[in-house]
Design an enzyme around this catalytic site. Structure first.
Site, short mmCIF file in Angstrom:
data_model
loop_
_atom_site.label_atom_id
_atom_site.label_comp_id
_atom_site.label_asym_id
_atom_site.label_seq_id
_atom_site.Cartn_x
_atom_site.Cartn_y
_atom_site.Cartn_z
N HIS A 257 29.03 57.08 -31.64
CA HIS A 257 28.72 56.72 -30.26
C HIS A 257 27.32 57.18 -29.83
O HIS A 257 26.91 56.92 -28.71
CB HIS A 257 29.76 57.32 -29.29
CG HIS A 257 31.13 56.73 -29.47
ND1 HIS A 257 31.37 55.38 -29.41
CD2 HIS A 257 32.33 57.31 -29.73
CE1 HIS A 257 32.67 55.15 -29.62
NE2 HIS A 257 33.27 56.30 -29.82
N ASP B 20 36.38 52.51 -37.21
CA ASP B 20 36.92 53.41 -36.19
C ASP B 20 37.56 52.55 -35.09
O ASP B 20 37.15 51.42 -34.85
CB ASP B 20 35.77 54.24 -35.60
CG ASP B 20 36.25 55.35 -34.68
OD1 ASP B 20 36.29 56.50 -35.13
OD2 ASP B 20 36.57 55.05 -33.50
N HIS C 160 37.41 52.85 -31.98
CA HIS C 160 36.50 52.62 -30.86
C HIS C 160 35.28 51.82 -31.34
O HIS C 160 34.83 52.01 -32.48
CB HIS C 160 36.02 53.95 -30.28
CG HIS C 160 37.13 54.82 -29.79
ND1 HIS C 160 37.76 55.73 -30.61
CD2 HIS C 160 37.73 54.91 -28.58
CE1 HIS C 160 38.71 56.34 -29.91
NE2 HIS C 160 38.72 55.87 -28.68
N ASP D 17 41.25 56.76 -36.00
CA ASP D 17 42.02 56.75 -34.77
C ASP D 17 42.71 55.40 -34.56
O ASP D 17 43.34 55.19 -33.54
CB ASP D 17 41.14 57.12 -33.57
CG ASP D 17 39.74 56.57 -33.70
OD1 ASP D 17 39.50 55.72 -34.59
OD2 ASP D 17 38.87 56.98 -32.91
#
Lengths: 564, 436
Positions: B112, B151, B153, B240
């Site tokens: 991120h 991931d 996200h 995740d």
């Protein structure tokens, strides 16, 4: 007074030590079919004129278990293995009676599938029908929860003469290694028991009432009674005896290398701040990695008897070995002959070394002296390269905290201690190649037996606590009991020390608390959702290898009584 | 004994002495049970699988990938340097051919973290993949690199860093941004004006399981990779997306992840998120390692794995098929974007929120529309905590005109920027303007 005996592949060495004084030393060929005979001969030699009642301790390093495995004179072992999901346990198949029993535990020790006791019963009956009397019970994650191993041991009952239980052998996680370690432990148990019985009887014959300890590969000893439960720990203690011999004859406090140059091989060990470095997990037996703790010893095929030959115009030294050197009546030139030719050694019939090398050199249009020079250079290079690799390996070992990355001290030895037959000859050669100070300590002929005599007991335990589950585990002591939520790292460290001391006391060994080393003490917040649910605590306590006394260097050397 | 078909170096660095805060998901305990599983399974006893310690990323390593305002030290602690150093070690092992593949199992994560960094966003300070990619290009020359971010996200940081770079293909497979942080990663996000089609987003619906993930891999990712022909494939292996993860809504499993890696065949994998530390990580990481090493992983599964409950629902699968049907076009036939232009500059003005540190950044990016090179880039950035700063970036193929202009900007004496940083990929100059 203390006796140290090291049964080696070729020779059996023994010493008698009074405090810091070497009283007697002896050497005899090893009789592999009757080890006890070799022990008796040594005892005769070193006890001549001595009062046996004044001897408190006899420490023995023996090749018994190693030999039993190499020669295949081990007992069949009924392997009862509980795997569950993950890497297939079939990969760890060992012996002729390897059986998988359904059941599984997870990494927290939670039972995720019950043990299939019906299948277990079938397997046990099958083994018994085939006359199997020794068993090993191993479950994945048993150090977290011994339930399946205990159930299997219980169901075996008196149908087994000997059972190795995975979690009691090591508290360390490594399923495959635990399987192999348990297998070998059960496989050599009978040989070791027979040897122990005969040894005890023999010592009685010498009127010796000394406590008997067996050397382990980690450089420590264990009482004979403990060795009967864990005979696998007696394997490969020879190199450890040599390493401890150095500690017993030479003060070592810095980073130091040790070289033991023999006839066939050179063993290399590394001391960090005076402490011998251990293998990360354990040594391999017959190609199978185990959890047997051991001093990290790198062995390479260079020794006095290493064959010299020319391969594609390159001079090679070792790793083949062809009997004695020419100077001692051998048939082919060896490293020792080359050292003779260069005038670095004066061993046996130097003329024969010279003739032999000249003959080999002439076949390839060279001069004998040049050939000898290249052969010795090759040997020194091979040893030096291995040393550099070992140092690099140790310095690149994984670490798991930021503090270790930032503060890690590089191991950087500046000194080499060389022992073994051709030690003195290599002194200058190694010094100039590696740019390190090279020391050849006195007494190197029986350093291994001295190491055996003077080394003390070692032990270790692994404690884990999970305050969310309210559970304390010390697998090797079979302790799995409830703890209060308030249990913390400090209590855990104290508990580990107390338990280790108590366990040693039970074995008749008294070690002060100050000698217990804590090598790991970590606590982790366990979080469920966004709340701290408890702590996961891990502590490792050990008594590290050390000698009880250092030989007085100024004391006159005794002659080595030999019956060769 | 087990033997790896393709050798694998694992950089396992759990940072047992570092956490964002004691109960934060990004805490000391995160990789503890993964290590237990590895140890009990004897992963490093497998011939061809080796364990390595991380290297340490220097200021230069970080300044090749980021504009750090006000300074590198203000942005990253030792933990971030070591985590990025773990990724660098993975790259070094592979590029030096010490191992065929490598997996940087390190924390804290980084995907991120964007080009400009003011602090921590989504548990990330610096983008460890980007630091690694720049390290690779610094030491081994210009390369075509594909980053596949799995991931849960959206990898908005990595997307941002390579938005204008046609040498780097970035593909993100994630839970639809309408249902999860950071709320971006839609198919229309397709790369900057000079790198159109080099950013591909695959937003999967909540509750996607193994079947849906592998469908997207087969139908979108692999055909695009085959066309792009990268020198290196990198998997940003966040975990995740697991069915047990506490902060997401997907249904991916250890088996699914292992299969994905077996088919994707990444040269390097780097751990990102993944906070089901007991129920997922030990199994997913084991599965990834075995798959990357070419070992049998068929018996790796979670104790509570229930194939029936995790079966893809027909509606979900239908949605995924529809979605994927259109996505390859984004690479092969990208739509010309509606890029705002002022004079000869493409302009992007954005506000970026740093959730962990509560910083609001205001940013204006100016990319020169140059026909000789990719164009010089100026990023003017200020935040709720910091006066305006300037980042000056020269692309690797920078033309003399852009180069001159960039250095004029960097060397100006009387502008009002608090900090000015130069990121010159052409001449390999990465530095701050000296303080007056």
């Amino acid at each position: 007074m203390r006796i140290g005996i090291d049964i080696g592949g070729t020779h059996t060495d023994g010493v008698l030590i009074d405090g810091t004084r070497l009283v007697a030393a002896a050497k005899t060929p090893t009789n592999h079919d009757h080890l006890l005979e070799s022990i008796s001969q040594i005892l005769h030699l070193i006890l001549a004129g001595q009062d046996p009642t004044g001897i408190s301790t006899l420490n023995l390093s023996t090749t018994l278990t190693t030999n039993a495995i190499i020669t295949g004179t081990t007992d069949p072992v009924g392997m009862l293995v509980v795997g569950g999901p993950g890497i297939a346990p079939e990969n760890y198949r060992i012996g002729n009676h390897f059986n998988l029993i359904p059941g599984s535990l997870d990494h927290l020790g939670t039972e995720t599938a019950r043990l299939d006791t019906d299948r277990l019963e079938q397997v046990i009956t099958g083994c018994c029908d085939q006359g199997v009397k020794h068993f090993a019970v191993v479950a994945k994650f048993s150090p977290r929860n011994p339930i399946h191993e205990n159930q299997m041991a219980e169901q075996l009952g008196n149908r087994a003469d000997f059972v190795s239980t995975g979690h009691l052998i090591s508290g360390q996680l490594n399923f495959g290694r635990r399987i192999h370690t348990a297998y070998y432990n059960s496989a050599v148990a009978r040989s070791f028991r027979n040897f122990s019985t005969a040894l005890t009887a023999s010592l009685r014959g010498f009127a010796l009432k000394a406590e008997v300890n067996i050397l382990k590969a980690d450089g420590g000893t264990m009482p004979l009674a403990r060795a009967l439960e864990a005979p696998v720990q007696s394997i490969f203690s020879g190199p450890a005896a040599s390493v401890m011999g150095i500690l017993a004859t030479t003060p070592v406090s810095a980073d130091v290398l040790m070289l033991d140059i023999g006839g066939t091989t050179t063993d290399i060990a590394l001391f960090a701040a005076g402490q011998p470095l251990l293998e990360r997990e354990g040594i391999a037996i017959d190609g199978h990695p185990t959890l047997v703790r051991a001093i990290h010893v790198e062995s390479i095929g260079i020794g006095g008897d290493s064959l010299i030959y020319i391969n594609d115009s390159n001079v090679q030294t070792g790793p083949q070995r062809l009997g004695p050197c020419l100077a001692k009546g051998g048939t082919a030139p060896t490293l020792m002959d080359a050292l003779n030719v260069l005038g670095l050694a004066n061993f046996g019939e130097v003329g024969q070394s010279r003739d032999g090398l000249e003959t080999l050199a002439a076949l390839h249009g060279r001069k004998g002296r040049q050939l000898a020079k290249e052969a010795v250079e090759t040997a020194v290079n091979t040893i030096s390269t291995k040393i550099e690799e070992l140092i690099a390996l140790v310095n690149s070992k994984p670490v798991y905290t930021i503090a270790e990355i930032l503060e890690d001290r590089e191991i950087n030895p500046k000194k080499i201690i060389v022992i073994g037959g051709p030690a003195a000859v290599f002194k200058e050669l190694l010094a100039s190649r590696l740019g390190m100070e090279v020391k050849v300590p006195p007494l190197h002929g029986v350093a291994n037996a001295i190491g055996a005599a003077l080394t003390r007991s070692t032990s270790h335990l692994i404690l884990t606590a999970d305050t969310t589950k309210g559970k304390l585990s010390v697998p090797m002591l079979g302790i799995f009991r409830p703890i209060p939520r308030s249990f913390n790292l400090e209590t855990a460290v104290e508990e580990a020390k107390t338990l280790l001391i108590a366990d040693l006391e039970q074995a008749g060994i008294s070690i002060p608390a100050s000698e217990i080393q804590i090598t790991q003490a970590d606590t982790f917040n366990m979080v469920e959702g966004s709340y701290t649910s408890g702590k996961n605590i891990r502590v490792v306590a050990q008594v590290q290898p050390a000698v009880v006394a250092r030989l007085d260097e100024n004391a006159a050397l005794v002659a080595i009584a030999a019956r060769l | 004994m087990l033997k790896a078909k393709s050798s694998l170096g694992v950089i396992f660095f759990p940072a047992y002495d570092w956490a964002i805060s004691p109960t934060h998901p990004e805490r000391e305990e995160r990789l503890l049970y993964t290590q237990d599983q590895f140890r009990e399974e004897g992963l490093f006893d497998i011939e061809g699988i080796s364990e390595h310690r991380p290297l340490f990323a220097t200021d230069q390593d970080i300044m090749r990938a980021h504009f750090c305002f006000p300074s590198v030290d203000a942005i990253c602690t030792e933990s971030h340097r070591i985590s990025a150093g773990g990724a660098i070690q993975a790259a070094r092992l592979v590029l030096e051919q010490e191992t065929r593949r490598a997996f940087a199992l390190v924390r804290p994560p980084g995907h991120h973290a964007m080009k400009v960094v003011h602090g921590n966003r989504g548990f990330c300070n610096i983008n460890i993949e980007a630091v690694m990619v720049e390290w690779i290009r610094e030491h081994y020359g210009r390369k075509r690199i594909a980053i596949v971010d799995t991931d849960c996200h959206h990898g908005d940081g990595t997307q941002d860093i390579y938005w204008h770079d046609p040498d780097v293909l970035f593909i993100s497979i994630h839970q639809d941004g309408r249902t999860l942080y950071p709320g971006s990663g839609f198919p229309e996000e397709n790369g900057g004006p000079k790198a159109l089609g080099r950013t591909i987003n695959i937003p999967l619906p909540p509750r996607t399981s193994d079947q849906g993930y592998l469908y997207a891999l087969e139908e979108v990712v692999l055909p695009i990779l085959a066309a792009f022909k990268p020198d290196l494939v990198i998997n940003s292996a966040g975990q995740d997306n697991h069915y047990s993860d506490p902060i997401t809504n997907m249904k991916f499993s250890a088996q699914g992840y292992a299969q994905l890696n077996e088919r994707l065949k990444p040269d390097i994998a780097v751990l990102e998120g993944g906070y089901s530390i007991k129920g997922a990580l030990p199994y997913v990481n084991l599965g990834i390692c075995l798959a990357m090493a070419g070992c049998d992983y068929s018996a790796v599964r979670e104790p509570d794995f229930d194939p029936v409950a995790l079966r893809e629902e027909p509606d979900t699968m239908e949605y995924i098929k529809q979605l994927c049907g259109q996505l390859t076009d984004n690479y092969f036939r990208p739509k010309p974007g509606a890029f705002e232009k002022q004079g000869e500059y493409f302009i992007r003005e954005r506000k970026i929120y740093y959730d962990t540190d509560g910083i609001l950044e205001k940013q204006r990016e100016e990319l020169k529309d140059c026909d000789q090179c990719r164009g010089l880039r100026l990023i003017k950035s200020s935040s709720s905590h910091l006066l305006p700063c300037l980042g000056v970036e020269l692309p690797i193929d920078c033309c003399p005109a852009c180069e001159r202009e960039a250095y004029e900007q960097f060397n100006r004496k009387n502008d009002d920027y608090l900090v000015v940083q130069l990121l010159d990929q052409k001449n390999k100059q990465f530095r701050y303007r000296p303080k007056r």
